[in-house]
Design an enzyme around this catalytic site. Structure first.
Site, short mmCIF file in Angstrom:
data_model
loop_
_atom_site.label_atom_id
_atom_site.label_comp_id
_atom_site.label_asym_id
_atom_site.label_seq_id
_atom_site.Cartn_x
_atom_site.Cartn_y
_atom_site.Cartn_z
N ASP A 195 2.83 0.34 0.23
CA ASP A 195 3.65 -0.84 -0.01
C ASP A 195 3.19 -1.59 -1.26
O ASP A 195 1.99 -1.80 -1.45
CB ASP A 195 3.52 -1.77 1.22
CG ASP A 195 4.39 -3.00 1.12
OD1 ASP A 195 5.61 -2.83 1.08
OD2 ASP A 195 3.85 -4.12 1.09
N GLU B 281 5.88 3.00 -3.09
CA GLU B 281 6.95 2.04 -3.38
C GLU B 281 6.78 1.64 -4.83
O GLU B 281 6.16 0.65 -5.17
CB GLU B 281 6.88 0.79 -2.48
CG GLU B 281 8.10 -0.10 -2.68
CD GLU B 281 7.93 -1.54 -2.23
OE1 GLU B 281 6.80 -2.03 -2.08
OE2 GLU B 281 8.97 -2.19 -2.04
C1 GLC Z 1 7.58 -4.37 0.13
C2 GLC Z 1 8.31 -4.15 1.44
C3 GLC Z 1 9.01 -5.45 1.78
C4 GLC Z 1 7.97 -6.53 1.95
C5 GLC Z 1 7.11 -6.64 0.69
C6 GLC Z 1 5.89 -7.48 0.94
O1 GLC Z 1 8.44 -4.64 -0.91
O2 GLC Z 1 9.18 -3.08 1.33
O3 GLC Z 1 9.80 -5.33 2.95
O4 GLC Z 1 8.61 -7.76 2.18
O5 GLC Z 1 6.62 -5.39 0.27
O6 GLC Z 1 4.97 -6.80 1.78
#
Ligand code: GLC
Ligand code: CA
Length: 580
Positions: free
Chosen positions: A244, A306
């Site tokens: 993440d 991500e």
């Molecule tokens: C990423 C996740 C999202 C979350 C953010 C903070 O972007 O996909 O859902 O709010 O991280 O952890």
């Protein structure tokens, strides 16, 4: 109600892209048929298991609620493993189920080595792993590396005094002489990225909510603690992680102000580029260490990222100089496009193709942070959101690279946005209403059948409302309908797994076409042609213009007709066909 990509998504994108100007506005336990064995793709090395099928993203809160308390849970996922297997998934990526105050629905982790009781127990995860293994479906967890919950014991210790041994686990700084925050960095979830702790009279840094303090990865103890957490689950048979928010793991040590641009974001904060608090070079060094010191100790384990990159050049950095970083940095760029057009898609996909030499691409078109792709764009006259689901599904599933499919995408599920602020669950929607309605719309319960609450549970009020279309748009109904979005996706996924052409080369054809995107995949002596009409009008193409040959077996078709020498496509028309 068709809004463009929400401001949250745009904000995320602009943060990631370090833009030089403000972003433009731009019945429970279903009866499953016996699972069919999925063919293994003969051209793919079996240790690279993640190249064959798809990765299926499950948002546990919304997938299936086994104990009927309104919130989905791990046992719910286990009950539906046959379905996930029948889709052709090699792995589930389960978004966070760790103990959490749920300020950001699990992306605020209070204990990395445990499970939140509302989702189940560690034993439930073990069971999901074991039952998945029996079906060839691996489990990937979501590793929230940038921050913890403010309720995590590390942070509780850290904020207790300036001399606490955990103080340096987080990013603390003195106020400016006038008492204001150390610099101008804004949180992507609204307001300053700094919150003053009254007890120790210093500010702590948080890229996201104040309830999500950023970890200080410059502290070797943080690295050790986090690597240990990662390994804890690998030892239990988890096959790796979706990482993440990797971009924001490090900040510039001198805390230089970000440049500010005219205008304000959805939360009323002046626009800025996040150049000094995202994408620092140390991110890559750290991810390579995670790969080498933890992941590579366990054969076959993977890291998915991500990775919100502005283009393919930036993306490829995440493979590492010797493919020693992430196996699958997701190319998320296609999610944030204000429109899908053939030239734009061609250029971006070619960018990934030419840059990811040596690395294996990964694409996604939907996730829990983005409007569902079937209802993201205007629907041409005579077409429907199902047609959007089919054309985007055909794209995602015939590209070279591993598709990451968001639960319900295979049903053509649409956004079900809150209509009133009182109904909003996602804090960014509460804060940003009405400009930013948050992410509830894309997180509504999975639609299993036409029974109460779409079969999500036995009748308790779900945490988010079931979409009104559930009586017809659900797994049971779509399984029975040969023309359904579900059967379209299943056909393509099975083809991906069984046809070596879809593991092979990719060549764009008819490259100047402004409306229709066409490409040929080839491998193992076979060829598959994909033709997708993203234009607003019908289009006729000759086979000669698409690279020649003869039509073979049709794999899928929608709003498309064929003659011996050509194709006629209505807007959103799709043809995926073998070429002899
Ligand atoms: C990423 C996740 C999202 C979350 C953010 C903070 O972007 O996909 O859902 O709010 O991280 O952890
Ligand atoms: Ca439950």
């Amino acid at each position: 109600m068709r809004l463009g990509p929400s401001l949250f998504r745009m904000t995320l994108l602009s943060a990631a892209a370090m833009v030089l100007a403000p972003a433009p506005a731009t019945a429970q336990a279903m009866l499953q048929p016996p699972p069919k064995a999925m063919p293994a793709n003969p051209t793919v090395d079996q240790t690279d298991w993640w190249k064959r099928g798809i990765i299926y993203e499950v948002y546990p809160r919304s997938f299936a609620d086994s104990n009927n308390d309104g919130i989905g849970d791990i046992q719910g996922i286990t009950r539906h493993l046959d379905y996930i297997q029948s889709l052709g998934a090699d792995a589930i990526w389960m978004t966070p189920m760790f103990p959490s105050p749920q300020a950001d629905f699990g992306y605020d982790v209070a204990d990395y080595d445990n499970v939140d009781p509302q989702f189940g127990t560690v034993a439930d995860v073990d069971q999901l792993v074991a039952q998945g293994k029996a079906r060839g479906v691996k489990l990937l967890l979501d590793f929230v590396v940038n921050h913890t919950s403010d309720q995590h014991p590390w942070f509780q210790q850290s904020k207790s005094s300036r001399t606490n041994p955990y103080r340096d686990y987080y990013v603390w700084r003195d106020p400016k002489p006038d008492g204001s925050p150390p610099n101008n960095w804004a949180s992507i979830f609204g307001g300053s990225a700094w919150t003053l702790d009254p007890t120790t009279r210093q500010y702590y840094y948080h890229f996201f909510y104040p309830q999500q303090p950023d970890l200080n990865w410059r502290n070797p103890k943080v690295e050790k603690a986090m690597f240990d957490a990662a390994e804890w689950w690998l030892k239990r048979g988890v096959y790796g992680y979706r990482l993440d928010a990797v971009d924001t793991m490090f900040e510039r040590p001198d805390l230089k102000d970000n440049k500010v641009y005219p205008g304000v974001d959805a939360f009323g904060v002046p626009n800025q580029d996040h150049v000094n608090n995202s994408k620092q070079p140390e991110v890559h060094t750290e991810l390579q260490r995670l790969r080498q010191m933890v992941i590579d100790k366990y054969p076959g384990r993977i890291l998915v990222g991500e990775t919100w990159t502005s283009d393919a050049q930036e993306l490829v950095q995440y493979y590492g100089p010797r493919n020693n970083e992430l196996q699958l940095p997701m190319f998320l760029n296609l999610i944030s496009l204000p429109a899908l057009t053939a030239p734009d898609l061609r250029q971006r996909i070619t960018g990934v193709e030419t840059n990811s030499v040596g690395g294996w691409p990964s694409f996604a078109l939907s996730n829990h942070d983005s409007r569902r792709v079937a209802s993201r764009y205007p629907v041409p006259a005579g077409a429907s959101t199902d047609d959007w689901a089919k054309i985007t599904g055909a794209l995602l599933l015939t590209l070279r690279g591993t598709p990451v499919l968001y639960y319900g995408e295979e049903l053509g599920m649409v956004n079900n946005d809150p209509q009133r602020i009182e109904d909003v669950q996602d804090v960014i929607g509460k804060k940003g209403w009405p400009k930013e309605k948050g992410r509830d719309g894309e997180r509504t319960p999975m639609q299993w059948d036409a029974s109460v609450n779409a079969g999500f549970n036995a009748g308790a009020k779900p945490w988010l409302p079931v979409s009104a279309d559930y009586a017809t748009r659900n797994v049971a109904a779509e399984r029975a309908d040969p023309k359904s979005v579900l059967n379209f996706y299943r056909t393509l996924i099975a083809e991906r797994r069984g046809n070596p052409a879809l593991a092979g080369e990719m060549t764009m054809v008819d490259r100047a076409n402004p409306n229709v995107l066409s490409y040929v995949r080839s491998g193992g002596g076979r060829k598959v042609l994909t033709v997708l009409n993203f234009g607003g009008a019908a289009s006729d193409l000759t086979l000669a213009q698409l690279g020649g040959g003869k039509f073979g077996r049709v794999i899928v078709q929608n709003r498309a007709t064929m003659s011996s020498t050509g194709i006629h496509l209505a807007p959103l028309g799709v043809l995926v066909v073998e070429i002899g």
